[in-house]
Structures are given as C-alpha cells and as structure tokens.
Design an enzyme around this catalytic site. Structure first.
Site, PDB file in Angstrom:
ATOM      1  N   GLU A 180       0.808  -1.221   0.000  1.00 52.48           N
ATOM      2  CA  GLU A 180       0.000   0.000   0.000  1.00 52.48           C
ATOM      3  C   GLU A 180       0.840   1.270   0.000  1.00 52.48           C
ATOM      4  O   GLU A 180       0.420   2.307  -0.491  1.00 52.48           O
ATOM      5  CB  GLU A 180      -0.968   0.008   1.188  1.00 52.48           C
ATOM      6  N   PHE A 235     -11.628  -7.116  14.083  1.00 51.25           N
ATOM      7  CA  PHE A 235     -10.575  -7.607  13.196  1.00 51.25           C
ATOM      8  C   PHE A 235     -10.216  -6.534  12.161  1.00 51.25           C
ATOM      9  O   PHE A 235     -11.083  -5.994  11.492  1.00 51.25           O
ATOM     10  CB  PHE A 235     -11.035  -8.887  12.490  1.00 51.25           C
ATOM     11  N   GLN A 236      -8.946  -6.219  12.050  1.00 51.52           N
ATOM     12  CA  GLN A 236      -8.424  -5.217  11.118  1.00 51.52           C
ATOM     13  C   GLN A 236      -9.014  -3.832  11.340  1.00 51.52           C
ATOM     14  O   GLN A 236      -9.238  -3.074  10.404  1.00 51.52           O
ATOM     15  CB  GLN A 236      -8.622  -5.671   9.667  1.00 51.52           C
ATOM     16  N   LYS A 282     -17.486  -0.556   6.242  1.00 48.45           N
ATOM     17  CA  LYS A 282     -17.934  -1.493   5.211  1.00 48.45           C
ATOM     18  C   LYS A 282     -19.446  -1.430   4.965  1.00 48.45           C
ATOM     19  O   LYS A 282     -19.903  -1.547   3.830  1.00 48.45           O
ATOM     20  CB  LYS A 282     -17.527  -2.918   5.600  1.00 48.45           C
ATOM     21  N   MET A 342      24.555   8.328   2.202  1.00 48.95           N
ATOM     22  CA  MET A 342      24.366   9.596   2.894  1.00 48.95           C
ATOM     23  C   MET A 342      24.612   9.441   4.396  1.00 48.95           C
ATOM     24  O   MET A 342      25.165  10.325   5.048  1.00 48.95           O
ATOM     25  CB  MET A 342      22.957  10.133   2.624  1.00 48.95           C
TER      26      MET A 342
HETATM   27  C1  LIG Z   1      12.473   5.354   5.103  1.00 42.75           C
HETATM   28  C2  LIG Z   1      13.770   5.982   5.452  1.00 42.75           C
HETATM   29  N1  LIG Z   1      14.581   5.408   6.383  1.00 42.75           N
HETATM   30  C3  LIG Z   1      15.767   5.971   6.696  1.00 42.75           C
HETATM   31  C4  LIG Z   1      16.174   7.129   6.101  1.00 42.75           C
HETATM   32  C5  LIG Z   1      17.511   7.747   6.464  1.00 42.75           C
HETATM   33  N2  LIG Z   1      18.415   7.754   5.301  1.00 42.75           N
HETATM   34  C6  LIG Z   1      18.599   8.853   4.541  1.00 42.75           C
HETATM   35  S1  LIG Z   1      19.632   8.590   3.260  1.00 42.75           S
HETATM   36  C7  LIG Z   1      19.884   6.995   3.724  1.00 42.75           C
HETATM   37  C8  LIG Z   1      20.779   6.106   2.920  1.00 42.75           C
HETATM   38  C9  LIG Z   1      20.217   5.772   1.591  1.00 42.75           C
HETATM   39  O1  LIG Z   1      20.994   4.773   0.986  1.00 42.75           O
HETATM   40  P1  LIG Z   1      20.901   4.523  -0.561  1.00 42.75           P
HETATM   41  O2  LIG Z   1      19.489   4.414  -0.971  1.00 42.75           O
HETATM   42  O3  LIG Z   1      21.784   3.395  -0.919  1.00 42.75           O
HETATM   43  O4  LIG Z   1      21.428   5.905  -1.176  1.00 42.75           O
HETATM   44  P2  LIG Z   1      22.907   6.519  -1.173  1.00 42.75           P
HETATM   45  O5  LIG Z   1      22.951   7.557  -0.097  1.00 42.75           O
HETATM   46  O6  LIG Z   1      23.874   5.410  -0.937  1.00 42.75           O
HETATM   47  O7  LIG Z   1      23.028   7.128  -2.520  1.00 42.75           O
HETATM   48  C10 LIG Z   1      19.162   6.696   4.882  1.00 42.75           C
HETATM   49  C11 LIG Z   1      19.205   5.401   5.559  1.00 42.75           C
HETATM   50  C12 LIG Z   1      15.287   7.706   5.166  1.00 42.75           C
HETATM   51  N3  LIG Z   1      15.548   8.855   4.553  1.00 42.75           N
HETATM   52  N4  LIG Z   1      14.112   7.116   4.840  1.00 42.75           N
END
Ligand SMILES: Cc1ncc(C[n+]2csc(CCOP(=O)(O)OP(=O)(O)O)c2C)c(N)n1
Ligand SMILES: [Mg+2]
Lengths: 574, 163
Positions: free
Chosen positions: A51, A113-114, A163, A482
């Site tokens: 979803e 439920f749900q 529902k 990052m």
């Molecule tokens: C749902 C979610 N969880 C955690 C984060 C924190 N976060 C920001 S950038 C990142 C790393 C992303 O890794 P990747 O997709 O491999 O991109 P890269 O920075 O390596 O290009 C994380 C964990 C986020 N932005 N969103």
C-alpha cells in the site's frame, strides 16, 4: 432518479470526477468497493504490491499531472501501510485522496478484526479527513475531499469508509455534486494589491536581489509567469529542491538550487543579498541553515498561499498571502515598463555572482580516472545527455538524490520528482511507475540507491503486470551513502550500520521478473548501457551502476552556520 | 504573554481532536480549554488560553484558521473583554473552620452549594486570578477536590463573534 449502493456511488463518483487511475490493494473492508470497480471500465485500478507504493504512485502521478492522485486501501494494515506515503504527500503539499475501508460501523471501537483508527493515526499528516456516517453522504463527502485536496495549498485527504456504508443492498439517490461549499474554507484567490505594490517598489530599488522560489510555484502552475517576471527584471534566481525546473536551469539567470547541498553561488548570493523575493517556498531548515544567521542584510518579501507558512521560521518584511500565479501576474503588470533604480548596482551584483560561479567552475567533483570506480556525478551527467535533459526523473533519498538534483539540468517544472519534505526512501520507484502510466511516451527514470530500491522493489511485479516501462538507474555504492557521509564527518568514520552486506545480485533479481538488467562498472560501458536502456520507451530496464562508495555530496552547509558556511570538498570550506 | 483565543468550530466528530492535536503536534501550549455548543447547533464555541510571544501566537492563530473545521476565531486579549471561569471546590469544614470557610466564601462572593457534616462544596465564578486567590485562601483549611471549567470569554461592547 438513480439509486446506487455506496460502493457503486464511489465508482460512479470517480468516473464523474474524471479520475483515470486509482492505485490500491484489496481487503475485507474494501471488497464492496472493489466489486463496484470490477463492474465498470472507466476508472482503471492498478494493483500494487504494497500500500505504501500505492500512495507513492498516486503521488508521482499527481506531481507530474497536476491532478489529485487517488488511492484505495482496506482497513487496518492496509491503511497503516499507506501512512508513510500520506505523510510524504503532506510534507510536499501534493493533492491526494485516500479512500480507506473501515470495519462495520457497529464494530468501531471494539478492536474488531483489522480495525485501526486511521483518521486518528493520520490526523497530523492530512489536510483534512472524513468518516462516512451514511451512504447517502458519499457523493458530497468525496467531492469535498477532491476539492480540499486540490485547492489552496494542496494536500492529502483521507476518507474512512465503514464497510456497511458500501453494502450492495442499500441504495440511495446519486447525484454528482458539481460544486461544494465549505463555509470555513475559502482559499485566497489573489494577493493584497497594496502589499504587492510595496513588494514591487522594493524590487525595483534593490541592489542585490535574489528570487528564491519553491514547490508552491510548481504546484501553483506559475512557472511561466515566474520566468517572465525574472527575465523582465534581470535578477538572479535560485529555487528549492522542490522548486527545481520552475525556471529553466540552463538559463544564465538561474543559480541552481539552494540549501544544505545547494550550489555554491546560490548560497553565497542568498547570504549577501539585500532583497529576497521568496515565492511558494517555506524557509525550511534544509534551506536556511541557522535562522539567526540567515541572510543578515536582506529584506524579505514572502509570497505564499498558506498564511501559516509566512513568518513561521523567518520573519517576512513584506508578507503577501496569495496564490503564486495571480500574485506574479500582478507583479508583472506593475513591473512592466518600469526601469530599475540601480542598474549599475545590479551589474556589479552579477559580476560578484559570476565570480562565485567561476570560483567553483570545474571543481565540483573529480571525474573518475581510467581504472577507477565511476563517480555518481558523472553517471547523472551522462544520463542527462542521453535523455537530452527531458526525462521525468524520480529519486529516492540519499546521496544519489542530491547528485540527481545537482547534475541533471531541468528546464521544466515537475520533471524532478523527489520526496523533499519527508525524505522517504522507497518513494522513487513507485512514483516513477505512477508517472510512466500517465506519460507512456516520455522517458521516466528512477535514480535510486541500492538501499532505497530495496525498500520498494516488490513493485517490479506491478510493472510486470501492467507493462510499465520505467528505467531504473541504481547508483550502487554498496552502502547507505548519505548516512556514511555523516558518519565520516561527525563520527570519525565509525560506519554504524551504513553498509549493505549481502546485496542481492540485482541482475538475477531483475531477470527473475523477466526484465532486462545491465551492470556497469567502467566509464566505457556507461554511455552504451544508457543508450541501450533508453532505446525502447516501453521496456523496463534496470541499470546497476557500481559507483565509488567513498564519494561525498558537496557543497554541504556547516551545521548551525549561515547559508554561506559550506564544506566544498573533503578538504575545502568557505 | 497569556492569550485567550475563542473559536467557532464545526460541531463535527473529530473537530475537537484536530484542535487539540494541533497544539501538541506544533508544540504550542494549552493552559485551559473550554468547549460547548452554541445557540446554533452546527457550531461549538471553544475557548483556549495559551502562553507565547507574538510570533508563537501568530502561528497558533494561523494554524487554527487553517483547520477546515475552524469557522472563525478571535484573540480576545487583543481588545477589552470579559473573562470568566467557574470552579467547584470541596473544602473541609470541621469545627471552627466551618465558620471561617463561610466567611471567606462571602468575601469572594462565592456560594455554598452542598453541605455535609464534614465539608462544604463551594461554587465560585470570576477570572482565573480570583479563583486562584480563593484556592490560596482555602489551602490552610484543606482542599479536598477542585473542578474548574477553564476560561470562557467574550469581547466587551458591540463586537460579536458570529458567522
Ligand atoms: C524510510 C527511510 N529510512 C531511513 C532514512 C535515512 N536515510 C537517509 S539517506 C539513507 C541512505 C540511503 O541509501 P541509498 O538508498 O543506498 O542511497 P545513497 O545515499 O547510498 O546514494 C538513509 C538510511 C530515510 N531517509 N528514509
Ligand atoms: Mg547506496
């Protein structure tokens, strides 16, 4: 008089409202609605695999088309799975209507439920929400939901539908409400003329002006007017991440985008400006850095359709509440034929800005040398070349997101589609799917990272079912880049859980779904692989590009500093 | 500074929770909250007292106005206004204290509305400061229970908060 069940009313309403696509996933509480959708063929339902993807796909569709995205989920887990996507849309002011099934009215509150109180759960992340209490209300409530989602400052609206409201046996009169009125909701249609005059006077007298514009110009469909106004005045313009493309980036007057990873010249110009003309931007912390050091010499004009955005973090000297397009066109007519007071000062200002540009020219990153790992930056530059800067580019979140925004040049609004406010990993791929279905003849590419892609990769199955030919460019640095960058800078390179052990073989994974995957490790392979990927607009192709895991995104504003305090590379700072 | 904001709110399920949720979500503070239907059954009137500098109060009123269920609002503290609160207090009333309580009640123009051999239930109206003063005066005797309505208010003169 036409008598319809609640479920049929929903299907009919969606048709009458002109909804083309609805993204969803069925379940008990939504089954009457699904049955009604089955018995018609105007509204196409796209079955996602989670979803959250439904909300991101609808969001991508909404951003690219300017029309509200529509989502249908069942109660409980269906609805809670949609929460991240609703929050994503809320933070970026995207019009969306989310229809949630709910347990039967008489069971509400009994932990049936749900059952989840989804109106309660989503309350802080929606523009508004409704619970249907009688089937006969359905047409009017839905009309209100679409109206609220798409007018004023847009946003997601949740409609909770027990529902029994959609039971096939109970029929009521259906009339499509062409219009609705809400006595407590009257979005402004134009700005205050006196304030606009005051703003224009300041603009004409400015010596070091900068336009700073945001997503409000994009969602407010005011890009053309903005371009006209900025051209007439000859001022520099920088946009937020969300505002990219509202003014053509290839034009001389564009300084690129600003903020934490914005361009050197944007941040420098903002810091030294004497007038900032903010339109549809909200001075968020990723832009301003430390607000107490923000633009010390500037007067601030702030145009926004949402009064609560004005003076929220930075005090405006000339606040103007109004939609970007009408305020901008009033500004244009006032500026028309009026000379600026200090043309020589503006000339000097441009010299200064061009100096900043020259300072960083050719130093933004170091391209890879033969035998070295590819740099993400050069991959994005190649992508831009191959797609002639015309693709819809969605991103996930991380370094790759910033590189995509920095090195792809956007000349049109709504072409960079990214989760700016919430920063949701997993957004990019389903968003691309939503866009591609509506723009089948355009190139749609998701620039992602191996971390983010794995959050929503189940949607490959949806793409297979509907033949969605998006391109996926995986900037694979085998790490949460990052996060790793922050750990390098702030935690002495202690890489706590920012690596990706046990990555799947993306090649095999993609092939398991029957799609084409290309692995790229060298510069020689890059352009041919991109050419191949974009050869057929209707084919899903996955590019797994192995990039340098040690690269950082620069510039990067220094925490708690002013806008001009930036790290420029691993060894330079302002 | 303390502000009294009066709101005309759609009398819809969930409307109140949106207002209250806004305060916690945006880190605004609520000192008192008072809500009841008006003469128009489709509207409730909600009065909230809150504390903040001008910037915060501006944000509070703007965000409240943004809620779809908020039809109209006024910051009563911007002009002359009447502020009232009703309080019911159970105080110990034994021996000599029984008369002492009665005298204090008269001084504050409060009323004793219920009596038992060991306590009085006192009803008192006024602004928040008066109610605080009464509680202070009763403290030595022994306060057993306090129920305050929170502030309600209305502008002085011809100004009217209506649709
Ligand atoms: C749902 C979610 N969880 C955690 C984060 C924190 N976060 C920001 S950038 C990142 C790393 C992303 O890794 P990747 O997709 O491999 O991109 P890269 O920075 O390596 O290009 C994380 C964990 C986020 N932005 N969103
Ligand atoms: Mg990565």
């Amino acid at each position: 008089m036409e008598l319809l069940s609640g479920a049929d009313m929903i299907a009919r309403f969606l048709q009458d409202e002109g909804v083309e696509y609805i993204y969803g996933y069925p379940g008990g509480a939504a089954l009457h609605i699904y049955d009604a959708l089955f018995r018609q063929d105007k509204v196409k339902h796209i079955l996602v695999r989670h979803e959250q993807a439904a909300t991101h796909a609808a969001d991508g569709y909404a951003r690219a088309s300017g029309k509200p995205g529509v989502v249908l989920v069942t109660s409980g887990p269906g609805a809670t799975n949609a929460v991240t996507g609703i929050a994503t849309a809320y933070m970026d002011s995207i019009p969306m209507v989310v229809l949630c099934g709910q347990v039967m009215s008489h069971l509400i509150g009994e932990d049936a439920f749900q059952e989840t109180d989804i109106v309660g759960v989503t309350r802080p992340i929606v523009k508004h929400s409704f619970s249907i209490r009688h089937p006969s209300e359905i047409p009017e409530v839905l009309k209100k939901a679409f109206y609220l989602a798409s007018t004023g400052r847009p946003g997601p609206v949740v409609v909770d539908i027990p529902k029994d409201m959609t039971a096939p046996t109970e029929r009521y009169e259906y009339i499509y409400p062409k219009k609705v009125k809400l006595r407590s909701y009257n979005p402004v249609t134009r700005g205050h003329t006196g304030q606009i005059k005051k703003a224009v006077e300041l603009m004409l007298k400015a010596k070091r002006p900068v336009f700073y514009t945001g997503g409000g110009v994009v969602t407010g469909k005011a890009s053309e007017g903005l371009t006209d106004l900025v051209k007439k005045l000859g001022f520099p313009i920088t946009t937020t991440l969300m505002g990219i493309g509202a003014y053509p980036q290839s034009d001389q007057q564009s300084l690129g985008w600003l903020g934490m990873h914005g361009s050197f010249e944007s941040n420098m110009a903002m810091h030294h400006a004497d007038l900032i003309i903010a339109i549809g931007a909200r001075f968020d912390d990723r832009v301003t850095n430390n607000t107490s050091k923000f633009c010390p010499t500037a007067k601030i004009i702030h145009v926004d359709v949402d009064p609560s955005s004005i003076s929220k973090t930075v005090r405006a000297d000339v606040p103007i509440v109004g939609p970007a397009d009408s305020v901008i066109s009033e500004m244009i007519s006032l500026v028309q034929g009026q000379p600026i007071t200090h043309p020589e000062a503006l000339k000097e200002w441009w010299e200064k800005i061009d100096g900043w540009r020259a300072e960083r020219h050719g130093k933004l990153y170091e391209p890879s040398k033969p035998g070295e790992a590819l740099k993400s930056q050069e991959v994005v530059e190649a992508l831009c070349r191959i797609t002639r800067g015309e693709a819809y580019v969605t991103t996930d979140v991380g370094q790759h997101q910033m590189f995509a925004a920095q090195y792809y040049k956007f000349d049109k609004p709504n072409r960079l589609i990214t989760s700016g406010g919430l920063g949701t990993m997993g957004f990019g791929f389903p968003a691309a799917m939503g866009i591609k279905q509506n723009f089948p003849d355009d190139d749609v590419v998701c620039v992602t990272g191996e971390g983010s892609f794995q959050m929503m990769m189940q949607e490959l199955s949806t793409c297979k079912q509907y033949g969605v030919g998006v391109k996926i460019l995986n900037l694979n640095n085998a790490s949460l880049g990052m996060v790793r960058q922050w750990q390098d800078l702030n935690y002495k390179s202690r890489h706590a859980h920012s690596y990706m052990e046990s990555l799947p073989d993306f090649h095999l994974l993609i092939e398991a779904y029957g799609f084409t995957a290309i692995t790229v490790t060298t510069k020689e392979e890059l352009e041919p692989a991109l050419e191949r990927a974009f050869a057929d607009k209707h084919e899903l192709v996955f590019l797994d590009v192995k990039v340098d895991p040690f690269e950082h995104v620069y510039p990067m504003q220094v925490p708690l500093g002013s806008m001009r305090d930036m790290l420029l590379s691993k060894t330079e700072r302002t | 500074m303390r502000h009294i904001i009066s709101i005309l709110l759609e009398n819809e399920p969930g409307a109140l929770s949106r207002v209250v949720g806004l305060f916690s979500q945006r880190n605004f503070n609520i000192e008192t909250l008072n809500v009841a239907p008006t003469e128009d059954p489709s509207l409730s009137r909600l009065t909230v007292t809150t504390v903040g500098d001008d910037r915060v109060i501006e944000q509070i009123t703007k965000h409240l106005n943004k809620l779809i269920d908020v039809v109209k609002l006024v910051d009563l503290t911007e002009g002359n206004h009447i502020e009232r609160e009703l309080m019911l207090v159970k105080v110990k009333a034994l021996g000599a204290a029984r008369d002492e309580v009665k005298r204090t009640v008269d001084i504050f123009r409060a009323q004793i509305v219920d009596v038992t051999p060991s306590l009085y239930t006192v009803q008192i109206t006024g602004d928040a400061a008066k109610l605080d003063a009464f509680l202070q005066a009763m403290a030595p005797v022994g306060i057993l229970e306090v129920a305050r309505t929170g502030v309600s208010g209305i502008a002085r003169g011809d100004k009217v908060l209506s649709l």
